[in-house]
Motif scaffolding. Structure first.
Motif, mmCIF file in Angstrom:
data_model
loop_
_atom_site.group_PDB
_atom_site.id
_atom_site.type_symbol
_atom_site.label_atom_id
_atom_site.label_comp_id
_atom_site.label_asym_id
_atom_site.label_seq_id
_atom_site.Cartn_x
_atom_site.Cartn_y
_atom_site.Cartn_z
ATOM 1 N N LEU A 80 -2.242 -53.279 -42.286
ATOM 2 C CA LEU A 80 -1.390 -54.145 -41.467
ATOM 3 C C LEU A 80 0.065 -54.096 -41.925
ATOM 4 O O LEU A 80 0.989 -54.192 -41.101
ATOM 5 C CB LEU A 80 -1.928 -55.574 -41.494
ATOM 6 C CG LEU A 80 -3.321 -55.730 -40.858
ATOM 7 C CD1 LEU A 80 -3.868 -57.131 -41.119
ATOM 8 C CD2 LEU A 80 -3.268 -55.440 -39.364
ATOM 9 N N ALA A 81 0.288 -53.932 -43.234
ATOM 10 C CA ALA A 81 1.660 -53.761 -43.715
ATOM 11 C C ALA A 81 2.259 -52.472 -43.178
ATOM 12 O O ALA A 81 3.440 -52.423 -42.812
ATOM 13 C CB ALA A 81 1.672 -53.756 -45.251
ATOM 14 N N LEU B 190 3.869 -55.478 -32.595
ATOM 15 C CA LEU B 190 4.414 -56.456 -33.541
ATOM 16 C C LEU B 190 4.152 -57.883 -33.075
ATOM 17 O O LEU B 190 3.907 -58.777 -33.894
ATOM 18 C CB LEU B 190 5.912 -56.216 -33.719
ATOM 19 C CG LEU B 190 6.285 -54.901 -34.417
ATOM 20 C CD1 LEU B 190 7.797 -54.719 -34.440
ATOM 21 C CD2 LEU B 190 5.713 -54.853 -35.829
ATOM 22 N N THR B 191 4.191 -58.126 -31.771
ATOM 23 C CA THR B 191 3.884 -59.459 -31.251
ATOM 24 C C THR B 191 2.431 -59.832 -31.551
ATOM 25 O O THR B 191 2.135 -60.942 -32.010
ATOM 26 C CB THR B 191 4.133 -59.509 -29.736
ATOM 27 O OG1 THR B 191 5.526 -59.273 -29.475
ATOM 28 C CG2 THR B 191 3.755 -60.878 -29.163
ATOM 29 N N ALA B 192 1.511 -58.891 -31.324
ATOM 30 C CA ALA B 192 0.099 -59.167 -31.610
ATOM 31 C C ALA B 192 -0.143 -59.337 -33.099
ATOM 32 O O ALA B 192 -1.014 -60.121 -33.508
ATOM 33 C CB ALA B 192 -0.762 -58.034 -31.056
ATOM 34 N N LEU B 193 0.633 -58.642 -33.920
ATOM 35 C CA LEU B 193 0.476 -58.725 -35.379
ATOM 36 C C LEU B 193 0.722 -60.140 -35.880
ATOM 37 O O LEU B 193 0.131 -60.567 -36.880
ATOM 38 C CB LEU B 193 1.434 -57.735 -36.047
ATOM 39 C CG LEU B 193 1.339 -57.579 -37.561
ATOM 40 C CD1 LEU B 193 -0.033 -57.043 -37.971
ATOM 41 C CD2 LEU B 193 2.433 -56.638 -38.064
ATOM 42 N N ILE C 112 -2.250 -62.522 -36.742
ATOM 43 C CA ILE C 112 -3.199 -62.153 -37.786
ATOM 44 C C ILE C 112 -2.783 -62.805 -39.104
ATOM 45 O O ILE C 112 -1.602 -62.803 -39.455
ATOM 46 C CB ILE C 112 -3.245 -60.617 -37.961
ATOM 47 C CG1 ILE C 112 -3.667 -59.957 -36.637
ATOM 48 C CG2 ILE C 112 -4.193 -60.220 -39.090
ATOM 49 C CD1 ILE C 112 -3.591 -58.444 -36.655
ATOM 50 N N ASP C 113 -3.749 -63.369 -39.817
ATOM 51 C CA ASP C 113 -3.470 -63.974 -41.124
ATOM 52 C C ASP C 113 -3.438 -62.861 -42.179
ATOM 53 O O ASP C 113 -4.381 -62.667 -42.946
ATOM 54 C CB ASP C 113 -4.539 -65.017 -41.461
ATOM 55 C CG ASP C 113 -4.225 -65.800 -42.732
ATOM 56 O OD1 ASP C 113 -3.201 -65.496 -43.381
ATOM 57 O OD2 ASP C 113 -5.015 -66.696 -43.079
ATOM 58 N N VAL C 114 -2.323 -62.140 -42.207
ATOM 59 C CA VAL C 114 -2.181 -61.015 -43.132
ATOM 60 C C VAL C 114 -2.255 -61.491 -44.585
ATOM 61 O O VAL C 114 -2.790 -60.804 -45.457
ATOM 62 C CB VAL C 114 -0.863 -60.272 -42.869
ATOM 63 C CG1 VAL C 114 -0.687 -59.115 -43.838
ATOM 64 C CG2 VAL C 114 -0.816 -59.756 -41.427
ATOM 65 N N LYS D 43 3.297 -53.040 -39.673
ATOM 66 C CA LYS D 43 4.567 -53.775 -39.594
ATOM 67 C C LYS D 43 5.759 -52.839 -39.803
ATOM 68 O O LYS D 43 6.783 -52.952 -39.118
ATOM 69 C CB LYS D 43 4.580 -54.872 -40.674
ATOM 70 C CG LYS D 43 5.864 -55.695 -40.744
ATOM 71 C CD LYS D 43 5.991 -56.636 -39.558
ATOM 72 C CE LYS D 43 7.238 -57.514 -39.661
ATOM 73 N NZ LYS D 43 7.132 -58.520 -40.722
ATOM 74 N N MET D 44 5.628 -51.910 -40.741
ATOM 75 C CA MET D 44 6.726 -50.992 -41.037
ATOM 76 C C MET D 44 6.872 -49.909 -39.975
ATOM 77 O O MET D 44 7.991 -49.494 -39.640
ATOM 78 C CB MET D 44 6.490 -50.339 -42.407
ATOM 79 C CG MET D 44 6.586 -51.303 -43.578
ATOM 80 S SD MET D 44 8.238 -52.016 -43.756
ATOM 81 C CE MET D 44 9.194 -50.545 -44.122
ATOM 82 N N PHE D 45 5.740 -49.435 -39.431
ATOM 83 C CA PHE D 45 5.770 -48.294 -38.515
ATOM 84 C C PHE D 45 4.922 -48.576 -37.268
ATOM 85 O O PHE D 45 3.911 -47.909 -37.033
ATOM 86 C CB PHE D 45 5.237 -47.040 -39.216
ATOM 87 C CG PHE D 45 5.906 -46.738 -40.531
ATOM 88 C CD1 PHE D 45 7.178 -46.196 -40.565
ATOM 89 C CD2 PHE D 45 5.248 -46.998 -41.728
ATOM 90 C CE1 PHE D 45 7.793 -45.909 -41.770
ATOM 91 C CE2 PHE D 45 5.847 -46.713 -42.938
ATOM 92 C CZ PHE D 45 7.132 -46.177 -42.963
ATOM 93 N N PRO D 46 5.284 -49.554 -36.465
ATOM 94 C CA PRO D 46 4.443 -49.913 -35.315
ATOM 95 C C PRO D 46 4.237 -48.771 -34.332
ATOM 96 O O PRO D 46 3.209 -48.708 -33.652
ATOM 97 C CB PRO D 46 5.192 -51.078 -34.677
ATOM 98 C CG PRO D 46 6.613 -50.932 -35.145
ATOM 99 C CD PRO D 46 6.507 -50.380 -36.529
#
Length: 363
Positions: A171-172, A192-195, A198-200, A175-178
């Motif tokens: 998931l990280a 990124l909106t869907a991310l 999520i409780d990362v 975030k960096m490379f959607p």
């Protein structure tokens, strides 16, 4: 062929020649002048093997070098660094069952066959999602709008903490490379909106189940038999499996159940590894078709040939979109020892060791 099948591909499989470079890499771990452990030699050797896509050999070299590293006068924190970062280099080279590299490899295989096919509204299933990164592919498709996204496997995660930390790193990376994680028709900003849902942080803490429970059913891990689990019929847009169907005991029931679960117009992709899995041990005792000469199948292998799997899919009501088959050589000596029912099959059917099967549930 009918049903719009793409051509069947046939390639010959041969054994690699002995790798002298790997032997040189092993010797480099010991300094030839001092006869002591060489930290740089180990680093250089493993990174070279990784660069050449020989991750299994890199893993073996790292493990075999542990006693010499332990006994060396290298600082203990440097020893830990070597374990962490050399293992990470191997993982990033594709030599692991965890991580974003493994996930993207699965997506690439899947996309190569179905990315241009329209999907109906609905959810996602990975059948036989495994015990390492069981929800990597499910989170990928959740981020791309398929809900519920479910991993289904008879086994729970092998190590909750490993799966959680791996999920955090995936998931990280998202975030960096959607842009790496967009299915055709979706945009990076949608990922990124869907991310954000999520409780990362739960995964970062090593709390796998906390991270899953926070999804409130949008992403699920179902550690049950797919034949009896509580999924809603007609709710699945995309159904996948990777090297699973060669292990099931009732292929007809699996296809009937997947047909029931899928929405009209839904797509299924199955990669089937039809070789004797014992041939992957690397000891040359078994070849890719050895198990077809045994009266009793090895444990957990059904030995179905590609035409039998395709026939079961058709009998369940699916349309076959793609049936790509890869074959190996069938030596005359082995052919003479084939047992029933393989002895009565056509050579080209017996010799299939890999199959990419794409199906559609009629609308």
């Amino acid at each position: 062929m009918t049903n719009g099948l793409r051509p069947i591909a046939a390639v010959a499989v041969s054994n690699d020649a002995p790798d002298r470079a790997n032997a040189r890499a092993s010797r480099a771990v010991i300094d030839l002048q001092t006869r002591r452990f060489s930290e740089k030699g180990l680093q250089d050797a493993i990174l070279e093997l990784v660069s050449r896509k020989q991750t299994d050999r890199a893993t073996k070299l790292l493990i075999d070098s542990l006693p010499a590293m332990y006994e060396s006068n290298v600082n203990s924190k440097e020893k830990l660094n070597n374990l962490l970062f050399l293992a990470r280099a191997i993982q990033n080279g594709g030599g692991s069952k965890h991580g974003h590299v493994k996930l993207r490899a699965k997506v690439k295989s899947l996309a190569g066959f179905v990315k241009d096919l329209p999907l109906p509204e609905g959810g996602f299933i990975e059948l036989g999602c495994g015990a390492h990164d069981p929800l990597g592919l499910s989170f990928y498709f959740f981020l791309n709008g398929l809900t519920p996204a479910c991993g289904v496997d008879l086994l729970p995660p092998r190590t909750d903490n490993f799966s959680a930390v791996s999920m955090y790193e995936i998931l990280a990376n998202v975030k960096m490379f959607p842009g790496r994680y967009t299915w055709p028709g979706h945009k990076p900003h949608e990922i990124l909106t869907a991310l954000r849902g999520i409780d990362v942080a739960a995964f970062e803490r090593g709390d796998f189940w906390g991270g899953v429970e926070a999804m409130d059913g949008k992403v699920r891990l179902i550690s049950e038999d797919v034949l009896t689990c509580d999924l809603v019929p007609g709710s699945i847009a995309l159904f996948t499996s990777f090297a699973v169907l060669e292990h099931v005991t009732d292929i007809d029931a699996i296809f009937r159940r997947s047909h029931e679960l899928m929405a009209p117009g839904g797509i299924a992709y199955h990669f089937n590894d039809l070789a004797d899995h014992r041939s992957y041990r690397g000891d040359d005792q078994f070849g890719p078709l050895s198990f077809l000469t045994d009266e009793v199948a090895p444990p957990n292998m059904n030995r179905l040939r590609a035409p039998q799997i395709t026939a079961a899919a058709l009998a369940a009501g699916f349309e076959v979109i793609t049936d790509q088959r890869i074959t190996t050589d069938l030596p005359a000596a082995l052919k003479a020892r084939l047992v029933s029912p393989f002895a009565a099959m056509a050579d080209e059917d017996v010799a299939v060791i890999k199959q990419h099967l794409v199906l559609r549930k009629p609308s």
